[in-house]
Enzyme design. Structure first.
Site, PDB file in Angstrom:
ATOM      1  N   SER A 169       0.860  -1.255  -0.157  1.00 53.57           N
ATOM      2  CA  SER A 169       0.076   0.042  -0.057  1.00 53.57           C
ATOM      3  C   SER A 169       0.726   1.265   0.023  1.00 53.57           C
ATOM      4  O   SER A 169       2.088   1.143   0.392  1.00 53.57           O
ATOM      5  CB  SER A 169      -0.729  -0.061   1.338  1.00 53.57           C
ATOM      6  N   TYR A 218      -3.225  -0.188  10.455  1.00 60.00           N
ATOM      7  CA  TYR A 218      -3.003  -0.498   8.789  1.00 60.00           C
ATOM      8  C   TYR A 218      -1.696  -0.205   8.450  1.00 60.00           C
ATOM      9  O   TYR A 218      -1.035  -1.112   7.823  1.00 60.00           O
ATOM     10  CB  TYR A 218      -4.062   0.063   8.250  1.00 60.00           C
TER      11      TYR A 218
END
Length: 334
Positions: free
Chosen positions: A171, A184
């Site tokens: 990500s 996250y």
């Protein structure tokens, strides 16, 4: 590093010898997180456009995305090219069953070759670190990082034997941490550095390892579908002091994120640039170590994050997220 490894690394650095290999139904790709979003789109792309045999792993075989994949029943010699299986990365027995089902598929079809493992499955929970409950933090670390490690470790002997490759979907949060996404971002940053280590380890065995960083598809997937349920649990766990401090801000914050909640129908992403990079990651004989897909806004911010001093980076991170902040909520209420 041996001489042959050094020459290989030099050729890769200079971009020499990079060519795409032709793939067909004999080449098997296993993709996780195929219920919706990026995983679903990549499974369809590998099946329809690359004509590969796809093992699409879904968290729930009754999900709409799983049912759509099951309808893709193009066959060759009576063997479907789309195999939709259930996988829970938090359960060892589920991972072991996937391993056995994959071995059975390869055993039934001796001409098959395991071309790639695409670790795409992940979960996300928005909220400042103080708000997030221990189980919410652990869920993200356990699924995004440890679950990916468990599955990869289970399948490594097969990948090594068949000269397959590993593509880990990380990500932009693994490149630059953002506020309200700490756990996250931590899971994705850890996944990124583990990918780098694994790449060096496995090169000597002929196994390529790739870091694939897609653009943001949070609105097109169900990765944050339970955001409002997560928020309700956070609010219920607040102390009196936290209620007095955060309630107004917390309400504005989660009102902004309501668009993410609720399960969305799976769709096929039409991002041709993304799909071209994914194809190269799967089929190039010398794939890049990292592929990054991003709109110009992401590229600009990522460049600024790399050159600016920390106070300015912090300010830019808040601007990039464009979510309500404690200070902006206080100004609105006065």
């Amino acid at each position: 590093m041996s001489g042959s490894h050094f020459l290989s690394a030099l050729r890769r650095t200079l971009g020499l010898g990079r060519k795409q290999l032709k793939v067909d139904s004999r080449h098997v790709v296993l993709i996780t997180g195929c219920d919706s979003g990026l995983g679903h789109s990549l499974a369809v792309y590998c099946h329809d456009s690359l004509h590969m045999t796809v093992v699409s792993c879904c968290h729930n075989l009754k999900s709409e995305g799983a049912k759509l994949l099951q309808q893709l029943s193009t066959s060759r010699d009576g063997e479907s090219r789309m195999h939709t299986l259930e996988l829970d990365l938090l359960k060892t027995d589920s991972i072991q069953l996937i391993h056995q089902q994959l071995k059975d598929l390869l055993s039934r079809n001796p001409e098959y070759q395991l071309k790639a493992l695409v670790n795409n499955a992940g979960v996300m929970c928005f909220g400042e670190f103080e708000w997030q409950l221990p189980e919410q933090i652990e869920m993200q670390i356990n699924c995004n990082l440890l679950g990916t490690m468990r599955l990869t470790r289970e399948l490594l002997p097969l990948l090594r034997q068949q000269q397959g490759r590993i593509i880990n979907v990380t990500s932009h949060c693994g490149l630059q941490a953002l506020p309200a996404m700490g756990p996250y971002a931590a899971s994705k940053a850890a996944l990124r550095f583990w990918t780098n280590s694994l790449r060096v380890e496995l090169q000597q065995y002929g196994v390529e390892v790739v870091n694939f960083v897609p653009g943001s598809f949070v609105l097109d997937s169900n990765i944050a579908a339970r955001q409002q349920q997560h928020a309700d649990k956070m609010r219920q766990a607040f102390s009196e002091e936290q209620h007095a401090l955060y309630d107004s801000y917390f309400e504005s914050f989660n009102a902004y994120l309501k668009i993410l909640s609720g399960f969305k129908a799976p769709n096929q992403l039409k991002n041709e640039s993304l799909l071209a990079k994914f194809k190269d990651a799967v089929t190039n004989c010398q794939p890049l170590s990292i592929y990054i897909e991003e709109p110009w806004r992401y590229r600009l911010y990522r460049w600024l994050f790399g050159i600016c001093p920390t106070p300015l980076v912090d300010w830019l991170a808040v601007r990039f997220c464009a979510m309500p902040t404690y200070e902006s909520t206080r100004k609105q209420s006065t």
